[in-house]
Design a protein around this motif. Sequence first.
Motif, PDB file in Angstrom:
ATOM      1  N   GLN A 263      -7.377 -22.517  -6.968  1.00 29.07           N
ATOM      2  CA  GLN A 263      -7.729 -22.087  -5.618  1.00 29.07           C
ATOM      3  C   GLN A 263      -9.232 -22.185  -5.382  1.00 29.07           C
ATOM      4  N   GLY A 264      -9.581 -22.346  -4.125  1.00 28.10           N
ATOM      5  CA  GLY A 264     -10.981 -22.361  -3.750  1.00 28.10           C
ATOM      6  C   GLY A 264     -11.554 -20.958  -3.706  1.00 28.10           C
ATOM      7  N   TYR A 265     -12.876 -20.868  -3.500  1.00 27.35           N
ATOM      8  CA  TYR A 265     -13.549 -19.568  -3.533  1.00 27.35           C
ATOM      9  C   TYR A 265     -12.991 -18.616  -2.481  1.00 27.35           C
ATOM     10  N   ARG A 266     -12.840 -19.095  -1.250  1.00 24.32           N
ATOM     11  CA  ARG A 266     -12.367 -18.218  -0.181  1.00 24.32           C
ATOM     12  C   ARG A 266     -10.915 -17.796  -0.398  1.00 24.32           C
ATOM     13  N   GLN A 267     -10.108 -18.683  -0.969  1.00 28.96           N
ATOM     14  CA  GLN A 267      -8.729 -18.309  -1.277  1.00 28.96           C
ATOM     15  C   GLN A 267      -8.675 -17.211  -2.338  1.00 28.96           C
ATOM     16  N   VAL A 268      -9.487 -17.377  -3.383  1.00 31.00           N
ATOM     17  CA  VAL A 268      -9.546 -16.358  -4.432  1.00 31.00           C
ATOM     18  C   VAL A 268     -10.045 -15.034  -3.860  1.00 31.00           C
ATOM     19  N   LEU A 269     -11.047 -15.125  -2.975  1.00 29.25           N
ATOM     20  CA  LEU A 269     -11.598 -13.918  -2.358  1.00 29.25           C
ATOM     21  C   LEU A 269     -10.531 -13.195  -1.533  1.00 29.25           C
ATOM     22  N   PHE A 270      -9.775 -13.959  -0.748  1.00 35.32           N
ATOM     23  CA  PHE A 270      -8.752 -13.351   0.105  1.00 35.32           C
ATOM     24  C   PHE A 270      -7.617 -12.756  -0.726  1.00 35.32           C
ATOM     25  N   TRP A 271      -7.013 -13.583  -1.586  1.00 38.51           N
ATOM     26  CA  TRP A 271      -5.848 -13.119  -2.336  1.00 38.51           C
ATOM     27  C   TRP A 271      -6.227 -12.111  -3.412  1.00 38.51           C
ATOM     28  N   GLY A 272      -7.452 -12.190  -3.929  1.00 42.03           N
ATOM     29  CA  GLY A 272      -7.899 -11.199  -4.906  1.00 42.03           C
ATOM     30  C   GLY A 272      -8.075  -9.822  -4.293  1.00 42.03           C
ATOM     31  N   ARG A 273      -8.471  -9.804  -3.016  1.00 42.06           N
ATOM     32  CA  ARG A 273      -8.654  -8.526  -2.332  1.00 42.06           C
ATOM     33  C   ARG A 273      -7.382  -8.024  -1.643  1.00 42.06           C
ATOM     34  N   PHE A 274      -6.416  -8.881  -1.481  1.00 43.70           N
ATOM     35  CA  PHE A 274      -5.208  -8.510  -0.747  1.00 43.70           C
ATOM     36  C   PHE A 274      -4.475  -7.306  -1.350  1.00 43.70           C
ATOM     37  N   PRO A 275      -4.324  -7.207  -2.690  1.00 43.73           N
ATOM     38  CA  PRO A 275      -3.651  -6.020  -3.240  1.00 43.73           C
ATOM     39  C   PRO A 275      -4.355  -4.715  -2.877  1.00 43.73           C
ATOM     40  N   SER A 276      -5.685  -4.734  -2.824  1.00 48.88           N
ATOM     41  CA  SER A 276      -6.405  -3.521  -2.437  1.00 48.88           C
ATOM     42  C   SER A 276      -6.054  -3.116  -1.007  1.00 48.88           C
ATOM     43  N   LEU A 277      -6.002  -4.110  -0.119  1.00 50.83           N
ATOM     44  CA  LEU A 277      -5.601  -3.835   1.267  1.00 50.83           C
ATOM     45  C   LEU A 277      -4.184  -3.290   1.319  1.00 50.83           C
ATOM     46  N   LEU A 278      -3.293  -3.893   0.552  1.00 51.23           N
ATOM     47  CA  LEU A 278      -1.886  -3.470   0.528  1.00 51.23           C
ATOM     48  C   LEU A 278      -1.751  -2.028   0.047  1.00 51.23           C
ATOM     49  N   PHE A 279      -2.437  -1.684  -1.046  1.00 49.27           N
ATOM     50  CA  PHE A 279      -2.335  -0.326  -1.585  1.00 49.27           C
ATOM     51  C   PHE A 279      -3.060   0.684  -0.703  1.00 49.27           C
ATOM     52  N   ALA A 280      -4.122   0.252  -0.021  1.00 53.87           N
ATOM     53  CA  ALA A 280      -4.799   1.147   0.914  1.00 53.87           C
ATOM     54  C   ALA A 280      -3.870   1.502   2.072  1.00 53.87           C
ATOM     55  N   ALA A 281      -3.165   0.501   2.607  1.00 49.78           N
ATOM     56  CA  ALA A 281      -2.201   0.753   3.680  1.00 49.78           C
ATOM     57  C   ALA A 281      -1.080   1.662   3.183  1.00 49.78           C
ATOM     58  N   THR A 282      -0.634   1.429   1.946  1.00 54.29           N
ATOM     59  CA  THR A 282       0.402   2.286   1.351  1.00 54.29           C
ATOM     60  C   THR A 282      -0.084   3.727   1.232  1.00 54.29           C
ATOM     61  N   ALA A 283      -1.361   3.898   0.872  1.00 51.66           N
ATOM     62  CA  ALA A 283      -1.921   5.241   0.749  1.00 51.66           C
ATOM     63  C   ALA A 283      -1.935   5.963   2.096  1.00 51.66           C
ATOM     64  N   LEU A 284      -2.274   5.242   3.159  1.00 54.50           N
ATOM     65  CA  LEU A 284      -2.316   5.865   4.487  1.00 54.50           C
ATOM     66  C   LEU A 284      -0.915   6.280   4.948  1.00 54.50           C
ATOM     67  N   VAL A 285       0.056   5.399   4.727  1.00 57.30           N
ATOM     68  CA  VAL A 285       1.444   5.749   5.070  1.00 57.30           C
ATOM     69  C   VAL A 285       1.921   6.917   4.198  1.00 57.30           C
TER      70      VAL A 285
END
Length: 201
Positions: free
Chosen positions: A39-61
């Motif tokens: 993957q390219g840099y931006r792809q790694v940046l997006f998908w590498g950070r995606f789990p944090s976003l997912l778990f943050a949303a889970t925490a709010l719910v």
Amino acid sequence: HDPADPLGSYLRKIYRVPFVWTYAPLQFTVTALLIDPSQGYRQVLFWGRFPSLLFAATALVGMVVLIRKAFGESFAGPAVTATAVLAFSWEFIVYSRQMESYAIGVAAAIASMLLLLQAMDKRGLSPGRLFLLGAGLAVLSTSQYQLWFFFPSFFATLFLYHWRRGERLLPLTAKLALPAVLVLLCMIALYSFFLFFKTGL
């Protein structure tokens, strides 16, 4: 990646980070599935950070669910307040966009409080429910090591709650020993495999 041993390659990919650093195993389990050297840099940046976003949303719910379980029908006001405090916390915002997936620790802490409230309801402490409680906490213990410090107060709160409601001391202690031992065994295994050689203790 080794085509002859896909399972071994997958496990090495997942647990490489916890073996080298002091991150807990579940912190990178999802990330390892999403990023790849091709993957390219931006792809790694997006998908590498995606789990944090997912778990943050889970925490709010999870926070809303927790407040509803604690307050019942009058949960709306406290839920809005608690969720807003969490959502607008700078620490939580930073956690929600990091590759280290610290947000999973926030979600796990809220999940542990949900388990506590569930263990304090009117259905009692049956062996099956206690086993599921211990198994749930054991899984959560693999998400972030800081959660381990919550477990003594978790069991102390649960013990005092049921003791003050008429449970006898020795039978109650014996009941709570089951989930406590499950959690302790999981913590010992995690420490032995991932932390022993890094701490030297």
